[in-house]
Design an enzyme around this catalytic site. Structure first.
Site, short mmCIF file in Angstrom:
data_model
loop_
_atom_site.label_atom_id
_atom_site.label_comp_id
_atom_site.label_asym_id
_atom_site.label_seq_id
_atom_site.Cartn_x
_atom_site.Cartn_y
_atom_site.Cartn_z
N TYR A 186 57.47 77.20 103.21
CA TYR A 186 58.17 75.95 102.80
C TYR A 186 57.19 74.90 102.28
O TYR A 186 56.01 74.92 102.63
CB TYR A 186 59.03 75.39 103.93
CG TYR A 186 58.36 75.06 105.25
CD1 TYR A 186 57.64 73.88 105.45
CD2 TYR A 186 58.51 75.91 106.35
CE1 TYR A 186 57.08 73.56 106.69
CE2 TYR A 186 57.94 75.61 107.59
CZ TYR A 186 57.24 74.43 107.74
OH TYR A 186 56.69 74.12 108.98
N GLU A 188 41.46 62.91 125.89
CA GLU A 188 41.51 64.06 124.97
C GLU A 188 40.14 64.73 124.93
O GLU A 188 39.12 64.07 124.80
CB GLU A 188 41.93 63.58 123.57
CG GLU A 188 41.70 64.56 122.44
CD GLU A 188 42.44 65.91 122.60
OE1 GLU A 188 43.61 65.92 122.97
OE2 GLU A 188 41.78 66.95 122.34
N GLN A 189 40.17 66.08 124.99
CA GLN A 189 38.89 66.80 125.00
C GLN A 189 38.16 66.78 123.66
O GLN A 189 36.93 66.82 123.61
CB GLN A 189 39.11 68.25 125.43
CG GLN A 189 39.95 69.06 124.45
CD GLN A 189 40.18 70.50 124.91
OE1 GLN A 189 39.77 70.88 125.99
NE2 GLN A 189 40.87 71.28 124.11
N ARG A 231 51.47 69.07 109.41
CA ARG A 231 51.24 68.78 110.84
C ARG A 231 50.26 67.62 111.00
O ARG A 231 50.39 66.81 111.92
CB ARG A 231 50.70 70.05 111.51
CG ARG A 231 50.72 70.01 112.99
CD ARG A 231 50.06 71.27 113.56
NE ARG A 231 49.87 71.06 114.98
CZ ARG A 231 50.65 71.53 115.92
NH1 ARG A 231 51.68 72.28 115.61
NH2 ARG A 231 50.42 71.27 117.19
N ASP A 251 53.90 72.03 125.91
CA ASP A 251 53.43 73.41 126.03
C ASP A 251 52.75 73.68 127.38
O ASP A 251 52.64 74.83 127.80
CB ASP A 251 52.41 73.73 124.92
CG ASP A 251 53.08 74.18 123.63
OD1 ASP A 251 54.32 74.04 123.53
OD2 ASP A 251 52.37 74.65 122.73
C1 FAD Z 1 52.22 79.07 114.39
C2 FAD Z 1 52.95 77.96 115.08
C3 FAD Z 1 53.92 77.22 114.38
C4 FAD Z 1 54.64 76.19 115.02
N1 FAD Z 1 55.62 75.52 114.33
C5 FAD Z 1 56.35 74.57 114.98
C6 FAD Z 1 57.40 73.87 114.30
O1 FAD Z 1 57.65 74.08 113.11
N2 FAD Z 1 58.12 72.93 115.01
C7 FAD Z 1 57.87 72.67 116.33
O2 FAD Z 1 58.56 71.83 116.93
N3 FAD Z 1 56.88 73.32 116.99
C8 FAD Z 1 56.13 74.25 116.35
N4 FAD Z 1 55.13 74.90 117.01
C9 FAD Z 1 54.88 74.57 118.42
C10 FAD Z 1 54.00 73.35 118.58
O3 FAD Z 1 52.81 73.47 117.82
C11 FAD Z 1 53.65 73.12 120.04
O4 FAD Z 1 54.79 73.35 120.84
C12 FAD Z 1 53.19 71.68 120.25
O5 FAD Z 1 51.98 71.45 119.57
C13 FAD Z 1 53.03 71.38 121.74
O6 FAD Z 1 52.60 70.05 121.90
P1 FAD Z 1 51.80 69.62 123.19
O7 FAD Z 1 51.54 68.17 123.03
O8 FAD Z 1 52.48 70.10 124.40
O9 FAD Z 1 50.44 70.43 123.11
P2 FAD Z 1 49.31 70.41 122.00
O10 FAD Z 1 49.84 69.88 120.71
O11 FAD Z 1 48.68 71.76 122.04
O12 FAD Z 1 48.27 69.34 122.53
C14 FAD Z 1 47.46 69.55 123.67
C15 FAD Z 1 46.27 68.60 123.60
O13 FAD Z 1 45.58 68.63 124.84
C16 FAD Z 1 44.19 68.69 124.59
N5 FAD Z 1 43.59 69.33 125.77
C17 FAD Z 1 43.71 70.63 126.17
N6 FAD Z 1 43.04 70.83 127.34
C18 FAD Z 1 42.48 69.64 127.67
C19 FAD Z 1 41.69 69.20 128.78
N7 FAD Z 1 41.32 70.04 129.77
N8 FAD Z 1 41.30 67.91 128.82
C20 FAD Z 1 41.65 67.03 127.82
N9 FAD Z 1 42.41 67.39 126.74
C21 FAD Z 1 42.82 68.68 126.69
C22 FAD Z 1 44.08 69.52 123.32
O14 FAD Z 1 42.84 69.34 122.66
C23 FAD Z 1 45.26 68.98 122.52
O15 FAD Z 1 44.92 67.83 121.77
C24 FAD Z 1 54.36 75.90 116.39
C25 FAD Z 1 53.36 76.58 117.07
C26 FAD Z 1 52.65 77.61 116.44
C27 FAD Z 1 51.58 78.35 117.19
#
Ligand code: FAD
Length: 386
Positions: free
Chosen positions: A217, A38-39, A112, A296
């Site tokens: 909410y 993790e960064q 969150r 994502d």
């Molecule tokens: C306003 C908003 C509201 C939302 N509400 C909801 C909701 O109610 N329900 C829902 O299901 N989803 C919701 N989402 C979507 C949700 O937040 C994302 O889809 C989710 O966080 C994706 O998870 P992830 O693990 O793929 O990525 P992330 O949670 O973004 O995690 C990525 C991780 O990788 C790390 N990282 C990045 N680059 C590097 C690198 N080069 N080297 C090492 N580490 C790195 C980051 O620091 C981070 O910790 C919402 C999003 C937004 C913007």
């Protein structure tokens, strides 16, 4: 260590977000060798709420987190959709006991930070390395070499890019291409409900305006903390940072004319963060040999169906099943099967979410909430490639 243990593939997960931690937790539970890079320097409790539908809760259940999250989260009766100024009810997505009986899992609204902390608790602390920002990946005869911004490196047999919407792993795999800024920004914050005068927020409501909306909410059972998230046009502002502060005067101005209940909430709010909303078109592929994307990193979507994190959790469950089925054998094939199993569903949700119509009119949400990542058939990678 015996020979069988040492022959197990070493998995490197890039990113300790929701998807990466869920996958690491599931792989650890299955006895796999996994390390998360993790960064960030440490876990930060971000001021935001998150909705976890039944499809997400089934995955959190397998990680043993359901009892904890039920204690911490708000159990909403419904998601009400209302007209921005008159307050007229358009459609209600029913949650609570009725929905739980239908889907076999609850719909919960939570902080969150509580979700993230719960996911951390499901991963052995020694499996997570902080301040490891991935800058490069190189394939070697024996696996993959990871290089980090601090100059260090590490070896793994297989790599999962769970590094979010601006994924470096995606860039290495598929070439540079920025995610698309939607032109919309989200203001979001969690604050004490005691500050709100004259109304009680006791469910989830989306207030639909012509070109903007706000979702409000509670995030705990006692409803002492309230969350809101907006979507407002602001094409000139594409900053995406948790520390970027918004201006409450700007938010109040953006919601002039909205219903009195919205005004009461906004007037009470002390501060807000501002976050640009990005998305992508569905990608043609997520897997390449011993490297694969998740969450994502491969299917970022607008938050309008509250399904981004839920789909990252579904990914984690399906990928853990594909890896288990490979039984230490062909990991590249397991990754292709994961991609083939998940691509169609996540693309459908990305494209549906983009329309921003979910719940505005009568819908049956069964295709989203009824999905069981533990039971969905695993696709044949070869069939999908044809
Ligand atoms: C306003 C908003 C509201 C939302 N509400 C909801 C909701 O109610 N329900 C829902 O299901 N989803 C919701 N989402 C979507 C949700 O937040 C994302 O889809 C989710 O966080 C994706 O998870 P992830 O693990 O793929 O990525 P992330 O949670 O973004 O995690 C990525 C991780 O990788 C790390 N990282 C990045 N680059 C590097 C690198 N080069 N080297 C090492 N580490 C790195 C980051 O620091 C981070 O910790 C919402 C999003 C937004 C913007």
């Amino acid at each position: 260590m015996n020979a069988a243990m040492s022959n197990k593939p070493r998995f490197a997960v890039i990113g300790a977000g929701i998807g990466g931690l869920a996958l690491a937790g599931l792989l650890s539970r299955a006895g796999a060798k996994v390390r998360v890079y993790e960064q960030a320097a440490a876990f930060q409790r971000i001021g935001a709420g998150i909705q976890m539908g039944p499809n997400a809760m089934r995955v959190l259940r397998a990680l043993g987190l359901e009892p904890l999250l039920r204690r911490l989260a708000f159990y909403p009766p419904a998601w009400a959709n209302r007209v921005w100024d008159t307050g007229e009810f358009l459609f209600e997505l029913t949650y609570g006991a009725e929905s739980e009986a239908r889907y076999g899992a609850p719909y919960l609204l939570m902080h969150r930070g509580d979700l993230h902390a719960a996911l951390f608790s499901a991963v052995p602390a020694e499996a997570i390395a902080y301040q490891k920002k991935l800058v490069d990946l190189t394939r070697t005869a024996s696996g993959v070499t990871l290089r980090f911004a601090d100059g260090s490196s590490a070896e793994a047999d297989a790599v999962i890019g769970a590094d979010g919407v601006h994924s470096r792993v995606r860039e290495i795999l598929l070439g540079p291409e920025r995610p698309k800024f939607t032109g919309q920004v989200a203001h979001r914050t969690v604050f004490p409900s005691a500050l709100i005068k004259g109304i009680t927020v006791d469910t989830c409501t989306k207030w639909w305006g012509p070109d903007r909306h706000i979702v409000i909410y509670p995030v705990n059972p006692a409803r002492t903390e309230i969350y809101f998230v907006t979507s407002v046009p602001d094409p000139s502002w594409d900053v995406e940072s948790w520390s970027a502060k918004g201006d409450m005067a700007e938010v109040l101005a953006a919601f002039v004319g909205f219903h009195a209940e919205v005004q009461r909430v906004l007037e009470a709010c002390p501060q807000v963060n501002k976050w640009a909303l990005f998305e992508r078109d569905p990608l043609p592929r997520w897997a390449d040999g011993p490297v694969v994307l998740l969450g994502d990193a491969c299917h970022p979507m607008t938050p309008y169906m509250a399904q981004g994190a839920a789909n990252a959790l579904e990914d984690a469950a399906v990928l853990s099943r594909c890896i288990a089925a490979a039984d230490g054998g062909d990991i590249a094939d397991a990754f292709r099967r994961f991609e083939a199993t998940r691509l169609e569903r996540t693309a459908r949700i990305q494209l549906t979410s983009r329309q921003n119509t979910w719940g505005k009119e009568r819908i049956d949400p069964g295709w989203v909430y009824g999905y069981d990542a533990w039971a969905t058939p695993i696709a044949d990678a070869r069939a999908a490639a044809e």
